[in-house]
Design a protein around this motif. Structure first.
Motif, PDB file in Angstrom:
ATOM      1  N   SER A  23      -5.825   1.813  -9.945  1.00 31.80           N
ATOM      2  CA  SER A  23      -6.538   1.101  -9.236  1.00 31.80           C
ATOM      3  C   SER A  23      -7.512   1.760  -8.600  1.00 31.80           C
ATOM      4  O   SER A  23      -8.256   1.202  -7.582  1.00 31.80           O
ATOM      5  CB  SER A  23      -5.591   0.258  -8.104  1.00 31.80           C
ATOM      6  N   GLN A  24      -7.896   2.705  -8.970  1.00 33.21           N
ATOM      7  CA  GLN A  24      -9.141   3.757  -8.271  1.00 33.21           C
ATOM      8  C   GLN A  24     -10.481   3.180  -9.412  1.00 33.21           C
ATOM      9  O   GLN A  24     -10.202   3.264 -10.556  1.00 33.21           O
ATOM     10  CB  GLN A  24      -8.910   5.088  -8.588  1.00 33.21           C
ATOM     11  N   THR A  44      -6.941   0.416  -3.449  1.00 35.14           N
ATOM     12  CA  THR A  44      -6.396   1.365  -3.983  1.00 35.14           C
ATOM     13  C   THR A  44      -4.953   1.814  -3.849  1.00 35.14           C
ATOM     14  O   THR A  44      -4.792   2.129  -2.524  1.00 35.14           O
ATOM     15  CB  THR A  44      -7.238   2.704  -4.217  1.00 35.14           C
TER      16      THR A  44
END
Length: 414
Positions: A379-380, A374
């Motif tokens: 990108s979580q 992340t």
């Protein structure tokens, strides 16, 4: 029957669209570009729309909306704000925000300078196209400073920099790069680091009257890369001592930036010198979910946005009522992948479903998909929604989530 054109009905905007559909509205969907990140299409429901099109040329898009006889044109997420503003300016629909302030609602430098010109508390800042342009400004600042794109969403491209070398490194990672809104970062914003506690203040407005739907305390995490990501969103009660101060300041911000209709999502730092805007967006808060709002505030921004269009009289009545009182505490726990791998969420989902405060879980990746370490909100890999009358229970369950995550519970080695 109301007719609504939704521009980029992604993120939490898909729940607004669903709510409008359930109220009998007819909908068309307009994607602002054919180059939008695939992240946005996760969970998108094409079936609720009469028609879905991709915007290419303004004249053709306006022709389509006129033919549809739209009563409303709204943005579902940040990437749709500029186009929906432009369409509303051309069609002069009543449910719109001030056209002359459109740039100040998107360009973060213009946004803060507009507040400063109006006498509101505002961060010191500079926009640059080279690190050298910031040399004199940096000499006057105490580190850390914040570097971010002029127009972006979430924590995309946001860095906290503790020296000039870190500024240069962050600049090289952000400048002249396409961001998640498919916009080129041809300039970069540097701002003073505001010291205090950061909050979200969500409104829904109608003809300049507003309902505060959520005030949320942010818990963020700085990664070893210098990036900042979301950790916990913790909703606070209207009786909290900071609530009134935050509401009053944000109302002035909305007025200053011409936000008169629809949802707004403000991030405000409560400093020793009072509240100070980090940034604001004329769209709904992306992490919100209607079922969580039902058991916490009772209404919530998504349902209130639907209400403002489908039953404006009831909305105006709501605007005159006392502010919400929490039914339960809640944490929205944003997953932070500790490394790259292959996503396998099944075991983790079984674990969190057994937590006493578990309400719902959303993954943004399919099982078997590659997952990266992340770096930002995009990108979580997902969010766990916790709800309980006991806040200590939320902290206990949060600890279990983070411990299992650090052990790579949803990651398979590549």
């Amino acid at each position: 029957m109301k007719r609504v054109a939704v521009v980029d009905g992604f993120s939490s905007g898909k729940f607004i669209a669903k709510g409008l559909h359930e109220k009998g509205c007819e909908l068309i969907h307009i994607s602002s570009s054919d180059k939008l990140d695939e992240y946005y299409y996760k969970g998108f429901d094409f079936s609720i729309y009469n028609k879905t099109v991709v915007h290419n040329e303004l004249g053709e898009t306006l022709r389509l909306i006129r033919e549809f006889e739209a009563d409303y044109v709204i943005a579902g997420t940040e990437s749709g704000v500029t186009l929906s503003d432009l369409i509303n300016r051309e069609l002069r629909l009543p449910y719109r925000n001030a056209a002359e302030k459109s740039s100040s609602r998107r360009n973060k430098f213009n946004m803060i300078e507009t507040l400063r010109a109006a006498g509101l508390n505002a961060a010191d800042q500079i926009q640059i196209s080279s690190v050298e342009e910031a040399s004199e400004w940096l000499k006057r600042q105490q580190y850390p400073v914040v570097l971010k794109p002029l127009e972006s969403a979430g924590s995309d491209g946001v860095f906290i920099c503790h020296n000039k070398d870190a500024v240069r490194d962050a600049f090289n990672q952000v400048f002249n790069i396409k961001n998640k809104l498919n916009l080129n970062n041809d300039k970069v914003l540097l701002q003073e680091f505001l010291k205090g506690t950061e909050y979200v203040v969500n409104f829904v407005s109608l003809d300049g009257f507003f309902v505060p739907t959520e005030v949320v305390r942010y818990h963020k995490r700085k990664l070893d890369t210098g990036n900042v990501v979301y950790d916990i969103d913790e909703i606070i009660d209207a009786e909290s001592r900071e609530f009134k101060t935050l509401i009053e300041y944000t109302a002035k911000v909305c007025s200053c930036l011409g936000i008169k209709n629809g949802p707004s999502h403000a991030e405000v730092m409560l400093t020793d010198n009072g509240p100070c805007l980090v940034e604001i967006a004329a769209r709904s808060d992306g992490i919100l979910r209607p079922d969580v709002a039902t058991v916490t505030t009772g209404l919530g921004q998504l349902a209130a946005t639907v209400l403002s269009m489908t039953d404006p009289d009831k909305f105006m009545f709501q605007a005159g009522l006392p502010h919400y009182k929490l039914k339960n505490h809640s944490f929205n726990v944003c997953l932070i992948s500790p490394r790259s791998g292959v996503f396998r969420g099944e075991v983790f989902e079984q674990l969190v479903q057994k937590l006493p405060s578990f309400k719902r879980i959303e993954f943004y990746l399919s099982s078997g998909a590659p997952v990266s370490k992340t770096r930002d909100v995009f990108s979580q890999p997902g969010t766990v929604y916790l709800v309980s009358a006991d806040k200590e229970q939320l902290w206990r369950d949060y600890k279990i989530i983070r411990e299992s995550e650090s052990q790579g519970i949803y990651l398979e080695e590549i």
